[in-house]
Design an enzyme around this catalytic site. Structure first.
Site, short mmCIF file in Angstrom:
data_model
loop_
_atom_site.label_atom_id
_atom_site.label_comp_id
_atom_site.label_asym_id
_atom_site.label_seq_id
_atom_site.Cartn_x
_atom_site.Cartn_y
_atom_site.Cartn_z
CD GLU A 32 51.54 37.02 41.24
OE1 GLU A 32 52.67 37.53 41.46
OE2 GLU A 32 51.35 36.23 40.30
N GLY A 41 52.60 35.33 35.78
CA GLY A 41 51.93 36.12 36.81
C GLY A 41 51.34 37.38 36.20
CD GLU A 42 53.20 40.81 33.69
OE1 GLU A 42 53.04 41.13 32.50
OE2 GLU A 42 54.22 41.10 34.33
N GLY A 43 48.58 38.67 36.35
CA GLY A 43 47.21 38.57 35.88
C GLY A 43 47.06 38.12 34.45
#
Length: 340
Positions: free
Chosen positions: A162, A304-306
């Site tokens: 996310e 974050g961001e996978g």
């Protein structure tokens, strides 16, 4: 809980989730036992391949089309000063993803992973959870449905991540609602807030819990009242992956909040999921323990961001390569174990 209302279909899908293919897992274990190494010498890597086969339903698992999905949303609670960065970063980071300039772009390129970003009305924040719901139940279900559609046909492993300024505050509120305890236990520094920022985050979580008191017994209502579009979409993607027999690797603190909602509805809902890593953010390790998930990596990350899930998917690719391409004792002409 009730079977009426907007969440009825979601509950029905959760109730219909398939289990693992134990025959496929046994076939993986049988091949593993014949490879040129002592039994168990690759440790958890061996179990990862069996897990992959069980949830793909394949005696010969694949990672031909692994996919990292990043869901991006914005949050009204940022008006409470809970983030070190302004809301403008949401749109700027989407542009950065598109230009290939983010960390997740480099990780996916390094490991040959597919990568998709989903803009969940990034310029329209959800409601400020300290004074009202994030969104109503119908909008929450629609967002979950959008996340379900994000799982592309042919995907054989999914990593969910996310991006959204303020979403560690939202995740902390979800955990506090699900598990209880003081808000300060669940709140971390997110994008790097100072002590005053931490105090504002704690105050926001406490205000949200107080405002929604009496409406937090149902995990799906917790999602609609305290969550965000990216968290609802990730929950939908995790559920759709299960229904399509696609194993899932979870990213960090915020992505795990989506998983925690499903787990609270049905503790078996995450059996097809692995924790990619344990985040440095907040009480992520506590959450993973509650979910029965042992992280693959512990790198002190909180991006974050996978990113953590994508790194773990690289590890999974290595585990599968060993299982698939290593010679058996017979093929290599190597003597097997002597028990004499």
């Amino acid at each position: 809980m009730t079977d009426a209302g907007p969440f009825a279909d979601i509950r029905g899908l959760i109730a219909s989730m398939p289990g693992p293919d134990r025959e496929a897992a046994s076939a993986v274990a049988e091949r593993e036992a014949r490879l040129t190494k002592p039994a168990g010498a690759l440790g958890r890597l061996e179990h990862l391949v069996a897990w992959l086969g069980a949830w793909q339903g394949k005696p010969s698992p694949t990672l031909d089309r692994p996919l990292v999905c990043v869901f991006a949303g914005s949050h009204g609670v940022t008006a409470r000063g809970v983030s070190a960065f302004p809301d403008a970063v949401n749109r700027q980071m989407l542009d950065n993803f598109a230009a290939g300039g983010a960390a997740i772009n480099q990780i996916c390129a390094a490991y040959g992973l597919g990568f998709k970003v989903f803009d969940l009305a990034i310029d329209l924040p959800t409601g400020d959870i300290t004074v009202g719901p994030a969104f109503d139940e119908k909008a929450c279900v629609a967002t979950m449905a959008f996340g379900m559609e994000a799982v592309a046909a042919g995907t054989d492993c999914l990593a969910v991540g996310e991006m959204g300024i303020g979403n560690t505050t939202v995740a902390a509120a979800i955990y506090a609602a699900l598990y209880g305890g003081e808000a300060r236990h669940w709140v971390g520094r997110g994008t790097g807030v100072d002590d005053a920022g931490i105090a504002r985050k704690i105050a926001a979580v406490e205000a949200a819990l107080a405002h929604h008191a009496g409406h937090l017994d149902d995990p799906l209502e917790i999602l609609s009242r305290l969550g965000g579009r990216e968290i609802a979409a990730m929950a939908g993607a995790i559920l759709a992956a299960r229904l399509q027999r696609v194993p899932v690797i979870l990213d960090g603190y915020v992505a795990t909040a989506a998983a925690a909602i499903l787990h609270a509805v049905d503790p078996a809902a995450l059996d097809h999921c692995l924790a990619g890593h344990v985040s440095a953010e907040g009480a992520h390790a506590d959450v993973l323990e509650r979910l029965g998930l042992v992280p693959l990596l512990a790198l002190g990350m909180r991006l974050g961001e996978g990113s953590g899930a994508a790194l773990a998917m690289g590890l999974l690719k290595a585990a599968l390569a060993c299982h698939r391409d290593m010679a058996t004792f017979e093929q290599a002409g190597v003597s097997g174990r002597s028990d004499a």
